[in-house]
Design an enzyme around this catalytic site. Sequence first.
Site, short mmCIF file in Angstrom:
data_model
loop_
_atom_site.label_atom_id
_atom_site.label_comp_id
_atom_site.label_asym_id
_atom_site.label_seq_id
_atom_site.Cartn_x
_atom_site.Cartn_y
_atom_site.Cartn_z
N THR A 188 0.91 -1.29 0.03
CA THR A 188 -0.06 0.01 0.03
C THR A 188 1.00 1.08 0.01
O THR A 188 1.98 1.23 0.47
CB THR A 188 -0.91 -0.05 1.03
N GLU A 333 -5.41 -3.39 -1.82
CA GLU A 333 -5.69 -4.35 -1.41
C GLU A 333 -6.77 -5.21 -2.45
O GLU A 333 -7.60 -6.33 -1.91
CB GLU A 333 -6.45 -4.23 0.04
N TRP A 446 -20.19 16.29 9.68
CA TRP A 446 -19.28 15.76 8.82
C TRP A 446 -19.42 16.84 7.61
O TRP A 446 -20.56 17.09 7.31
CB TRP A 446 -19.38 14.73 8.38
#
Length: 542
Positions: A188, A333, A446
């Site tokens: 990653t 992934e 948010w």
Amino acid sequence: MQTRTESLQHTMMRVPLTLPHFLERAAKLYPKVEIVSRLPDRSLHRYTYADFYRRARRLAEALQRAGLRPGERVATLMWNHFAHLEAYFGIPCAGGVLHTLNLRLHPSDIAYIARHAQDRFLITDDVLLPLIEQLRSQVSFERIFVVPLAGAPVPAGYESYEHLLDTATGSWDYPPLDEEAPVGMCYTSGTTGRPKGVVYSHRSLVIHTLAAALPDALGLSQRDVVCPVVPMFHVNAWGIPFAATLLGCKQVFPGPHLDPPSLLELFESEGVTLTAGVPTIWLGVLEALRREPDRWKLKLRTLVVGGSAAPEAMIRAYDQLGFHVLHAWGMTEMSPLGTVSRLKSTLVDLPEDQQYAYRAKQGLPAPLVEVRAVSDHGEVPWDGKTMGELQVRGVWVAASYYGGEDPDRWTSDGWFRTGDVVTIDPEGYVKIVDRTKDLIKSGGEWISSVDVENALMGHPAVKEAAVVAVPHPKWGERPLAVVVLREGQQATAEELREFLAPRFARWWLPDAFVFVSEIPKTSAGKFQKAKLREQFRDWSWG
Ligand code: ADP
């Protein structure tokens, strides 16, 4: 004759899903199709699948003769070109594991990753030897093979890749390969903590390749001319070299020349029809096309855009030029294909604005990929509004990291936690709202930094914009926009705020706009928001 109660066995062949089939098929059916690579001196290296087949097999044989044992890692540190493609196939066909190292990382990080993966051999470009010199003392490759791209003699302490190939006899057969055997390894890119390794299998790679090529995914055909601009060290160039080889497409590699005019010149001269890369690359190419709209005669059909969100304004701008931006989302992934945004047959008659809104989302899960969004209260409804963390499951999704690191990334019921916050709408389109740690929490609510920055990039004077959370005494956090203006363009903070105002709730609008000449980017060309957050941590809100 079996009785009705005896358990029925299927009668199909059990042929392992392994990589040698790709090579064999390409050489038998498409020996004359070309593979073209731009070299460091800008000249073009040109050969055919027949040549590629011979050399990839010679590499496999030579690696075996050099003592490579099944499952051992061979690292590559290379630009996109023919020899890297040879490594993509030669290493796994020898039973080895292709470990692509990211040349844009800091040398000590490259060394860490190579040590962690226990890479035995390294294949690298001669033009990258200065980089190798910086990391060589920190990692012990048993042998380093150098591809003579620039033609200079290979210095002492290194071996020539061409000499390695010369050790092969050419009469050689593939070792028996299990479809569950490891084929390749990627780390990653580390925007979320220490890089972690993912190990792909022959089986996962073969199935991923088939799905990636489908019409509703990349939509590849043998008649395409394919140019991955996304580096071959970044999640297998999104699987494109594998898919292109399986199908026998002409492949074009840009080498180290990634500036917009060089890319456009290559697309023109080789008749490229499909290309792929991160938005920053395509924003640069768009600028070049706007500056000189008549300079290049292109056959380009599709630009696959992923790695970060494709701004809607960019999708629209390319449409006007006649090129289709295909927005896709994926992860190391996930091999990497997760979702692709194409309009369903039942949505194509929607008004234009609604169509663009769908295309700017990350899209529908690819066949064989399952998605769900989960909040603290459990799985969220597919209403296009409720946010949750995206979790995924599928044959080409990692079930663990190499060495069993970070097991908490998997749920107890076997799904992978992506770390991306999303909404999923009733049609099934996934929209990435943010990465968990990039969300801005203002007054307990948010704000999606991605939505605001993408809207900002729709302003004609704005080239790039990143929106980050900055600590605020009253609200906890407030959004701050970091903006790069297009060459020769002007805009004030007030103008940008007014531009955003009709699209967002007032409290979503950035409280500050900072104009800079460049936004720091990761090795994969994504905005380095962690760095920006650090830089503006002590911002005085006045
Ligand atoms: P890293 O996680 O280390 O950055 P990856 O290259 O695997 O490495 O990046 C995967 C991440 O990139 C995803 O989790 C997502 O946050 C982001 N990403 C990829 N494609 C898109 C896209 N089309 N839109 C928004 N974000 C994307």
